[in-house]
Design an enzyme around this catalytic site. Structure first.
Site, PDB file in Angstrom:
ATOM      1  N   LYS A   1       4.845  -2.833   8.117  1.00  0.00           N
ATOM      2  CA  LYS A   1       6.030  -2.159   7.571  1.00  0.00           C
ATOM      3  C   LYS A   1       7.120  -3.215   7.499  1.00  0.00           C
ATOM      4  O   LYS A   1       7.369  -3.919   8.489  1.00  0.00           O
ATOM      5  CB  LYS A   1       6.488  -1.028   8.509  1.00  0.00           C
ATOM      6  CG  LYS A   1       5.930   0.331   8.142  1.00  0.00           C
ATOM      7  CD  LYS A   1       6.531   1.421   9.022  1.00  0.00           C
ATOM      8  CE  LYS A   1       5.835   2.761   8.752  1.00  0.00           C
ATOM      9  NZ  LYS A   1       6.229   3.795   9.729  1.00  0.00           N
TER      10      LYS A   1
ATOM     11  N   ILE B   1       0.833  -1.227   0.000  1.00  0.00           N
ATOM     12  CA  ILE B   1       0.000   0.000   0.000  1.00  0.00           C
ATOM     13  C   ILE B   1       0.854   1.257   0.000  1.00  0.00           C
ATOM     14  O   ILE B   1       0.350   2.359  -0.107  1.00  0.00           O
ATOM     15  CB  ILE B   1      -0.955   0.047   1.222  1.00  0.00           C
ATOM     16  CG1 ILE B   1      -0.158  -0.075   2.529  1.00  0.00           C
ATOM     17  CG2 ILE B   1      -2.038  -0.995   1.114  1.00  0.00           C
ATOM     18  CD1 ILE B   1      -1.028   0.109   3.761  1.00  0.00           C
ATOM     19  N   GLY B   2       2.158   1.082   0.158  1.00  0.00           N
ATOM     20  CA  GLY B   2       3.003   2.288   0.178  1.00  0.00           C
ATOM     21  C   GLY B   2       4.450   1.894   0.370  1.00  0.00           C
ATOM     22  O   GLY B   2       4.775   0.707   0.428  1.00  0.00           O
TER      23      GLY B   2
ATOM     24  N   ARG C   1      -0.651  14.943   7.990  1.00  0.00           N
ATOM     25  CA  ARG C   1      -0.081  13.815   7.239  1.00  0.00           C
ATOM     26  C   ARG C   1       0.333  12.677   8.162  1.00  0.00           C
ATOM     27  O   ARG C   1       0.482  11.534   7.723  1.00  0.00           O
ATOM     28  CB  ARG C   1       1.130  14.288   6.416  1.00  0.00           C
ATOM     29  CG  ARG C   1       2.278  14.781   7.245  1.00  0.00           C
ATOM     30  CD  ARG C   1       3.507  15.204   6.457  1.00  0.00           C
ATOM     31  NE  ARG C   1       4.455  15.862   7.358  1.00  0.00           N
ATOM     32  CZ  ARG C   1       4.367  17.137   7.707  1.00  0.00           C
ATOM     33  NH1 ARG C   1       3.422  17.912   7.185  1.00  0.00           N
ATOM     34  NH2 ARG C   1       5.212  17.675   8.581  1.00  0.00           N
ATOM     35  N   ASN C   2       0.522  12.984   9.472  1.00  0.00           N
ATOM     36  CA  ASN C   2       0.963  11.954  10.423  1.00  0.00           C
ATOM     37  C   ASN C   2      -0.165  11.473  11.333  1.00  0.00           C
ATOM     38  O   ASN C   2       0.087  10.882  12.380  1.00  0.00           O
ATOM     39  CB  ASN C   2       2.129  12.499  11.265  1.00  0.00           C
ATOM     40  CG  ASN C   2       3.371  12.663  10.416  1.00  0.00           C
ATOM     41  OD1 ASN C   2       3.598  11.891   9.475  1.00  0.00           O
ATOM     42  ND2 ASN C   2       4.152  13.686  10.695  1.00  0.00           N
TER      43      ASN C   2
ATOM     44  N   VAL D   1       5.371  -0.948   2.601  1.00  0.00           N
ATOM     45  CA  VAL D   1       4.320  -0.991   3.627  1.00  0.00           C
ATOM     46  C   VAL D   1       3.163  -1.762   2.998  1.00  0.00           C
ATOM     47  O   VAL D   1       2.780  -1.462   1.866  1.00  0.00           O
ATOM     48  CB  VAL D   1       3.875   0.419   4.028  1.00  0.00           C
ATOM     49  CG1 VAL D   1       2.802   0.343   5.104  1.00  0.00           C
ATOM     50  CG2 VAL D   1       5.066   1.226   4.533  1.00  0.00           C
TER      51      VAL D   1
ATOM     52  N   ASP E   1       3.434   7.858  13.278  1.00  0.00           N
ATOM     53  CA  ASP E   1       4.761   8.366  12.900  1.00  0.00           C
ATOM     54  C   ASP E   1       5.654   8.655  14.101  1.00  0.00           C
ATOM     55  O   ASP E   1       5.850   9.795  14.512  1.00  0.00           O
ATOM     56  CB  ASP E   1       4.639   9.650  12.066  1.00  0.00           C
ATOM     57  CG  ASP E   1       6.017   9.971  11.481  1.00  0.00           C
ATOM     58  OD1 ASP E   1       6.527  11.072  11.727  1.00  0.00           O
ATOM     59  OD2 ASP E   1       6.591   9.072  10.865  1.00  0.00           O
TER      60      ASP E   1
ATOM     61  N   ASP F   1       6.535  16.264  15.238  1.00  0.00           N
ATOM     62  CA  ASP F   1       6.106  16.340  13.831  1.00  0.00           C
ATOM     63  C   ASP F   1       4.600  16.128  13.708  1.00  0.00           C
ATOM     64  O   ASP F   1       4.120  15.404  12.844  1.00  0.00           O
ATOM     65  CB  ASP F   1       6.857  15.313  12.981  1.00  0.00           C
ATOM     66  CG  ASP F   1       6.635  15.548  11.488  1.00  0.00           C
ATOM     67  OD1 ASP F   1       6.965  14.668  10.678  1.00  0.00           O
ATOM     68  OD2 ASP F   1       6.085  16.612  11.138  1.00  0.00           O
TER      69      ASP F   1
ATOM     70  N   GLY G   1       8.278   3.278   2.367  1.00  0.00           N
ATOM     71  CA  GLY G   1       8.998   4.241   3.210  1.00  0.00           C
ATOM     72  C   GLY G   1      10.490   4.107   2.889  1.00  0.00           C
ATOM     73  O   GLY G   1      10.866   3.329   2.021  1.00  0.00           O
ATOM     74  N   GLU G   2      11.281   4.834   3.639  1.00  0.00           N
ATOM     75  CA  GLU G   2      12.737   4.781   3.366  1.00  0.00           C
ATOM     76  C   GLU G   2      13.295   3.400   3.717  1.00  0.00           C
ATOM     77  O   GLU G   2      14.318   2.975   3.232  1.00  0.00           O
ATOM     78  CB  GLU G   2      13.477   5.858   4.156  1.00  0.00           C
ATOM     79  CG  GLU G   2      13.613   5.556   5.651  1.00  0.00           C
ATOM     80  CD  GLU G   2      14.299   6.688   6.420  1.00  0.00           C
ATOM     81  OE1 GLU G   2      13.559   7.399   7.102  1.00  0.00           O
ATOM     82  OE2 GLU G   2      15.535   6.832   6.325  1.00  0.00           O
ATOM     83  N   PHE G   3      12.540   2.627   4.542  1.00  0.00           N
ATOM     84  CA  PHE G   3      13.067   1.339   5.011  1.00  0.00           C
ATOM     85  C   PHE G   3      12.618   0.168   4.135  1.00  0.00           C
ATOM     86  O   PHE G   3      13.187  -0.900   4.192  1.00  0.00           O
ATOM     87  CB  PHE G   3      12.594   1.084   6.447  1.00  0.00           C
ATOM     88  CG  PHE G   3      13.161   2.062   7.443  1.00  0.00           C
ATOM     89  CD1 PHE G   3      12.369   3.049   8.013  1.00  0.00           C
ATOM     90  CD2 PHE G   3      14.507   2.013   7.783  1.00  0.00           C
ATOM     91  CE1 PHE G   3      12.894   3.951   8.928  1.00  0.00           C
ATOM     92  CE2 PHE G   3      15.042   2.914   8.703  1.00  0.00           C
ATOM     93  CZ  PHE G   3      14.235   3.879   9.272  1.00  0.00           C
ATOM     94  N   GLY G   4      11.496   0.393   3.372  1.00  0.00           N
ATOM     95  CA  GLY G   4      11.000  -0.726   2.564  1.00  0.00           C
ATOM     96  C   GLY G   4       9.502  -0.600   2.336  1.00  0.00           C
ATOM     97  O   GLY G   4       8.918   0.451   2.597  1.00  0.00           O
TER      98      GLY G   4
END
Ligand SMILES: CCOCCCNC(=O)c1c(N)n(-c2ccccc2Cl)c2nc3ccccc3nc12
Length: 359
Positions: A68, A41-42, A167-168, A49, A181, A163, A44-47
């Protein structure tokens, strides 16, 4: 001052000499055979989701989860950074904070598994549903109260988010909003980041004292909450529009503040301005914000922009004819609504003629 409901305080996983122990202390290790990955579904910087299902022992049906994953071959530091989010989330237990189901660290791929939030991130949800009847001011205020409640819990846990932005926030199928987040090395969108010595800062959501000398506290989270309120009432408009970060800083330093969004109630805009008090000590606490938003929901008439407000009273046959009454206290007492008297007297309303026109 409301008594805090939790005595626990948040433990920073970085204070652990062995961060792997932090994950074990705060997150359940799940058996990967209980997890079914259905779709991506998405990213991130790690891999990736993904969306999936988790088989839970005492549950008849598998539950929908978000997963994740950490891309294979990640170095030790990346693995620890990835899992730090789980160490943080695993310490929280509140209806308005994203819930961690568990982690997989003993098998590949390494995974973080949380509850599935069907309506996705709040900013996208608002933009997609602007004009949708279900998102009236009352519903938006309920969403804001939920977020403030989650932030009240986190501030009592002595956790500073840094933050907080639409968006979070994630939204589930019942439109419950949850704070998400929690990465220590969180993925602050490049567009939002403004690298200073101390790392990335989302300028248009951040309080001046946090920008100027990195004083991040729950009071600076309250500033961000005010900007988040503005985003919500604007259905996902970008704060300060297309201004540059530098222009935002200059304007805010000269006491410029975001204007009330279209149709914004005076009460909600007053709350936003209070969150943007230059003096962080004078900003409301999240406990006070929850109380105020709860009252707005209980007495929604306050949410109608004053310009449009017109209170018309129709007498119910077996109610006393209020035309003879003059004081608001008598009127509310007669209706057994004493619990709302303070709402009127606190705002200077004591005489019925101040709030209604008799036909
Ligand atoms: C429009 C419908 O969208 C439904 C999306 C549901 N998503 C979730 O429930 C998520 C969810 N619970 N998380 C999440 C949040 C904090 C910690 C772990 C996770 Cl998996 C997500 N992290 C994400 C990171 C990048 C992109 C999408 C993401 N979606 C989700």
């Amino acid at each position: 001052p409301s008594l805090s409901t939790t005595s626990k305080t948040y433990v920073d996983p970085h204070t652990y000499e062995d961060p792997t122990k932090a994950v074990n202390d705060f997150a359940h290790e799940l058996d990967p055979n209980l997890i079914v990955i259905e779709s991506v579904i998405g990213g991130g910087e790690f891999g990736d989701v993904c969306r999936g299902k988790l088989r839970k022992a005492n549950m008849m049906k598998d539950i929908p989860v978000a997963i994740k994953t950490l891309k294979a071959g990640a170095i030790e530091k990346t693995r620890l950074d990835f899992l730090s989010e789980a160490s943080i989330m695993g310490q929280f237990d509140d209806e308005n904070v994203i819930y961690l189901e568990g982690v997989v660290t003993k098998h590949q791929p390494i995974m973080i598994i949380t509850e599935y939030m069907e309506n996705g991130s709040l900013d996208t949800y608002l933009r997609t549903n602007e004009g949708n009847k279900c998102l009236d001011t009352l519903q938006l205020t309920r969403m804001l109260r939920g977020i403030a409640s989650g932030m009240k819990y986190l501030s009592e846990m002595k956790y500073v988010h840094r933050d907080l932005a639409a968006r979070n926030i994630l939204v589930n199928k019942d439109l419950i909003c949850k704070v998400a987040d929690f990465g220590l090395s969180r993925e602050i969108d490049e567009a939002e980041s403004y690298t200073t010595k101390g790392g990335k800062i989302p300028i248009r959501w951040t309080a001046m004292e946090a920008i100027d000398y990195r004083k991040f506290t729950s009071a600076s989270d309250v500033w961000s909450f005010g900007v988040l309120c503005w985003e919500v009432v604007s259905f996902g408009e970008r704060p300060y529009w297309n201004w540059s970060n530098q222009d935002v800083i200059k304007a805010v330093k000269k006491s410029f503040r975001l204007p009330p969004p279209m149709g914004c109630s005076d009460l909600l805009y007053k709350l936003m301005l209070a969150c943007w008090n230059e003096n962080h000590l004078q900003r409301p606490k999240f406990s006070e914000i929850v109380q105020q938003l709860t009252q707005f929901i209980l007495v929604p008439s306050g949410l109608i922009p004053l310009a449009k407000q017109k209170l018309v009273f129709v007498n119910h046959p077996d109610e006393p004819n209020i035309a003879q009454l003059t004081s608001i206290i008598d009127w509310l007492h007669n209706l057994q609504l004493d619990r709302f008297i303070h709402l009127f007297t606190n705002n200077g309303y004591t005489n019925l003629s101040q709030i209604c026109h008799f036909n």
